[in-house]
Scaffold this active site. Sequence first.
Site, PDB file in Angstrom:
ATOM      1  N   PRO A   1      -4.886   0.875  18.732  1.00  0.00           N
ATOM      2  CA  PRO A   1      -4.664   0.448  17.388  1.00  0.00           C
ATOM      3  C   PRO A   1      -4.645   1.310  16.255  1.00  0.00           C
ATOM      4  CG  PRO A   1      -6.704  -0.100  17.942  1.00  0.00           C
ATOM      5  CD  PRO A   1      -5.935   0.731  18.927  1.00  0.00           C
TER       6      PRO A   1
ATOM      7  N   LYS B   1       0.278  -0.100  14.995  1.00  0.00           N
ATOM      8  CA  LYS B   1       2.066  -0.035  15.706  1.00  0.00           C
ATOM      9  C   LYS B   1       1.980  -1.283  16.420  1.00  0.00           C
ATOM     10  CE  LYS B   1       3.401   3.336  13.553  1.00  0.00           C
ATOM     11  NZ  LYS B   1       4.216   3.009  12.159  1.00  0.00           N
TER      12      LYS B   1
ATOM     13  N   TYR C   1       3.910   6.609  10.154  1.00  0.00           N
ATOM     14  CA  TYR C   1       2.943   5.577   9.629  1.00  0.00           C
ATOM     15  C   TYR C   1       3.939   4.397   9.186  1.00  0.00           C
ATOM     16  CZ  TYR C   1      -1.358   3.193   8.171  1.00  0.00           C
ATOM     17  OH  TYR C   1      -2.494   2.352   7.895  1.00  0.00           O
TER      18      TYR C   1
ATOM     19  N   HIS D   1       1.127  -1.177   0.022  1.00  0.00           N
ATOM     20  CA  HIS D   1       0.007  -0.034   0.037  1.00  0.00           C
ATOM     21  C   HIS D   1       0.778   1.173   0.007  1.00  0.00           C
ATOM     22  CE1 HIS D   1      -4.306  -1.292   1.145  1.00  0.00           C
ATOM     23  NE2 HIS D   1      -3.797  -2.168   0.443  1.00  0.00           N
TER      24      HIS D   1
ATOM     25  N   TYR E   1      -9.320   6.062   7.078  1.00  0.00           N
ATOM     26  CA  TYR E   1      -9.382   6.376   8.518  1.00  0.00           C
ATOM     27  C   TYR E   1     -10.560   7.654   8.773  1.00  0.00           C
ATOM     28  CZ  TYR E   1      -5.280   3.820   9.370  1.00  0.00           C
ATOM     29  OH  TYR E   1      -4.376   2.710   9.768  1.00  0.00           O
TER      30      TYR E   1
END
Length: 390
Positions: free
Chosen positions: A292, A296, A383, A72, A200
């Site tokens: 979450p 991580k 990220y 991704h 998100y």
Amino acid sequence: MRTQVAIVGAGPAGLLLGALLHRAGVANVIVEQRSAEHVLGRIRAGVLEQVTVDLLREAGVAARLAEQGLPHDGFELSFDATRLRIDLQALTGRHVTVYGQTEVTRDLMAHRRDAGLTTVYAAEQVQPQGCDGARPAVTWRQGGREHRLQADFIAGCDGFHGVCRASLPAGALSTFEKVYPFGWLGVLSDTPPVSRELIYGAGERGFTLASMRSPTRSRYYLQCPLDDRLQAWSDDAFWAELKRRLPPDAAAQLVTGPSIEKSIAPLRSFVAEPMRFGRLFLAGDAAHIVPPTGAKGLNLAAADVGLLARCLAEHYGGSDAGIDHYSARALARVWKAERFSWWFTSLMHRFPDTGAFGARMQRAEFDYLCSSAAAQTALAENYVGLPLAG
Ligand code: APR
Ligand code: PHB
């Protein structure tokens, strides 16, 4: 029974540590309290940093990941109906890989079995002994009798509710904790994801995450009250709420179907310092927990055991410099991931005390992200995962 490193816990941390130690020629035995089937039945997150992929490759367990892992290059944030794509590849030159933790665990278990390494499942009353001495051991009961595993070192990879951290004497650790006033209601379904990349979402009804395991298996999450109960969430109720929270064009793509897993998980930030006590080393969820949101948890566990495996191998090579600095070096990475996970959770969720001003602050932060490559780069580099300390 005797070995060089006794590992407590056969989750991702324990299994990956065992595989890396085996590659380094360090003998190890894993003692796990649950059955292999129970460990495999856990549904957890599914975003791997490149550091984690590299460690799985180093451990010799990345074949299926290479075939089935989904690279991704970015993900989306949505605030109400406004969407922003964070282009990880353009901003950092790196990507993440979507591959379920269950599959990571399956690959690690198969590798351990094929390598003929010893894993004791369904061990009862597991107890680390003598961690502050020169001859530590792990004891447990099974088949109506006590068993004892003598070792040079013990690795506590037994998760947040494990026995290793809990067995340390009062005052041995400092702990830091934040419990969030909401949970995540998660659903797994054999339906195509609403989007090729993760979304998100933040809005007045609360946080949403649209994720996936494959092009035919989706993973969705809704922020829910801490006292929410699964019984209150039929599949229809879940899909209806998800549709309300997704951005309209994503909601229009939503394919619903029967849930194959449904669960509610609390959110917590937690760190125990130090991550070493004599000949006991803590790694993964045994030492730290992250909400979450930033994906991580598994990646921190992998980074811990990647470092610990190297330090223990150096010990058997004649140098204790590694193990003497393990805790400080692991915690340096842990705290940065704790910060990112807390920041991302604070940005994307409605807290009971967020209020009108707080909602404006969240929207202003999102608008700043939309307008600033520097802000997007800061988000992106956390990220994809910060580089392992040298
Ligand atoms: N004795 C032996 N084994 C134990 C004990 C005990 N007293 N207590 C717990 N365990 C086992 C659990 O059954 C589990 O299989 O230790 C293992 C710990 O695994 P995880 O909780 O998965 O923790 P870790 O391996 O650090 O992986 C962290 O897993 O839970 C997710 O979100 C978390 O993604 C993160 C990752
Ligand atoms: C998941 O797919 O389960 C997942 C993905 C990203 C997250 C959390 C969970 O941040």
